[in-house]
Design a protein around this motif. Structure first.
Motif, PDB file in Angstrom:
ATOM      1  N   ARG A 144      37.153  61.880  20.212  1.00 51.13           N
ATOM      2  CA  ARG A 144      36.050  60.995  20.620  1.00 51.13           C
ATOM      3  C   ARG A 144      35.200  60.603  19.409  1.00 51.13           C
ATOM      4  O   ARG A 144      34.824  59.437  19.250  1.00 51.13           O
ATOM      5  CB  ARG A 144      35.188  61.689  21.672  1.00 51.13           C
ATOM      6  N   GLN A 145      34.888  61.571  18.570  1.00 51.61           N
ATOM      7  CA  GLN A 145      34.020  61.311  17.420  1.00 51.61           C
ATOM      8  C   GLN A 145      34.692  60.435  16.363  1.00 51.61           C
ATOM      9  O   GLN A 145      34.048  59.571  15.765  1.00 51.61           O
ATOM     10  CB  GLN A 145      33.575  62.639  16.801  1.00 51.61           C
ATOM     11  N   GLU A 146      35.992  60.667  16.147  1.00 51.57           N
ATOM     12  CA  GLU A 146      36.696  59.971  15.071  1.00 51.57           C
ATOM     13  C   GLU A 146      37.594  58.844  15.573  1.00 51.57           C
ATOM     14  O   GLU A 146      38.255  58.182  14.765  1.00 51.57           O
ATOM     15  CB  GLU A 146      37.521  60.974  14.260  1.00 51.57           C
ATOM     16  N   LYS A 147      37.613  58.632  16.910  1.00 49.67           N
ATOM     17  CA  LYS A 147      38.509  57.629  17.507  1.00 49.67           C
ATOM     18  C   LYS A 147      39.942  57.860  17.025  1.00 49.67           C
ATOM     19  O   LYS A 147      40.666  56.946  16.642  1.00 49.67           O
ATOM     20  CB  LYS A 147      38.040  56.212  17.167  1.00 49.67           C
ATOM     21  N   GLN A 148      40.344  59.121  17.107  1.00 50.35           N
ATOM     22  CA  GLN A 148      41.619  59.555  16.546  1.00 50.35           C
ATOM     23  C   GLN A 148      42.532  60.114  17.628  1.00 50.35           C
ATOM     24  O   GLN A 148      42.131  60.960  18.422  1.00 50.35           O
ATOM     25  CB  GLN A 148      41.365  60.621  15.479  1.00 50.35           C
ATOM     26  N   THR A 149      43.769  59.660  17.655  1.00 54.42           N
ATOM     27  CA  THR A 149      44.764  60.200  18.578  1.00 54.42           C
ATOM     28  C   THR A 149      45.176  61.597  18.130  1.00 54.42           C
ATOM     29  O   THR A 149      45.454  61.819  16.945  1.00 54.42           O
ATOM     30  CB  THR A 149      46.014  59.297  18.612  1.00 54.42           C
ATOM     31  N   GLN A 150      45.206  62.535  19.064  1.00 53.39           N
ATOM     32  CA  GLN A 150      45.614  63.907  18.780  1.00 53.39           C
ATOM     33  C   GLN A 150      46.988  64.157  19.408  1.00 53.39           C
ATOM     34  O   GLN A 150      47.189  63.889  20.589  1.00 53.39           O
ATOM     35  CB  GLN A 150      44.590  64.898  19.324  1.00 53.39           C
TER      36      GLN A 150
END
Length: 241
Positions: free
Chosen positions: A164-170
């Motif tokens: 959410r914070q980094e707009k990053q897919t995990q």
């Protein structure tokens, strides 16, 4: 002059035709090599038989590199390269050195000035990102998550917060027989708005890739409509909204 370390991709599972997954030029190069490093010599020979080798299979040298290989043994695996022979680093599935013990050998090859050449082939990690519809601009592969339920839930929460914070897919994976437990943990831990992708048997005839919100997955599981992914290699992805 040293040889070249070729990074050779494997299929992501049983396939009737290598040509559908492994480029022809990769097969041709692989067929010419007489020295290999692989996780398992037996399965490596099975792959080489599919490729078709220019030498009798019993004359091909295959050294093993896996989680049981002590760091001190890595230097010996470089010996054929230092003697001028080309060597193929063959993954058990997908591409070498990505979620694979081969990375240590590649790093050592660089330290000794040995050329390294990656060859084109299937990567479940990249292919799952491609097909998920989630962010391909920023993503992180996290390997296996904890098996303990409480620790796994905490890790998922941490990954969701980072997403959410980094707009990053995990991305992460699970031992195939625990796929159902992983999806249930995702649904019960993550927010209903978080996008979750389940990518199973990528590049195989039974491939199934589905992206839905956590709420949609929860509704599907409640209705008894779990994905057909028991004991099938699966990549899980999430992107918090």
């Amino acid at each position: 002059m040293t040889g070249t370390l070729f990074l050779i991709p494997n299929t992501l599972g049983p396939t009737e035709s290598l040509d559908q997954v492994i480029p022809q030029h990769v097969q041709q190069l692989t067929a010419q090599l007489a020295h290999f490093v692989a996780e398992n010599a037996k399965t490596a020979r099975a792959f080489l038989k599919q490729v078709g080798t220019s030498k009798p299979i019993q004359e091909i040298a295959i050294n093993e590199l896996n989680i049981n290989t002590p760091p001190a043994a890595l230097a010996d695996l470089l010996a054929p390269l230092q003697a001028g022979h080309d060597v193929g680093l063959l993954s058990e599935a997908g591409v070498p050195a990505v979620a694979d013990p081969g990375a240590d050998l590649v790093r050592l090859a660089h330290a000794h000035g040995i050329p390294v050449r990656p060859l084109v082939g299937p990567s479940s990690i990249l292919m799952s990102v491609m097909a998920s519809g989630l962010s391909g601009q920023s993503f992180a592969f996290n390997g296996y998550l904890p098996t303990d339920a409480a620790q796994r839930a905490k890790r998922l929460k941490d990954l969701e917060t980072r997403s959410r914070q980094e707009k990053q897919t995990q991305l992460f994976i699970e031992t195939p027989y625990r796929n159902a437990a992983m999806l249930e943990a995702l649904v019960s831990t993550c927010a209903g708005s978080t996008l979750i992708c389940v990518a199973t048997d990528i590049s195989l005839p039974t491939e199934a890739i589905r992206t839905q919100t956590g709420a949609q997955w929860k509704s599907q599981l409640t209705a008894g409509k779990a994905p057909d992914f028991h004991k099938k290699p699966t990549v899980f992805l999430l992107l918090a909204q």
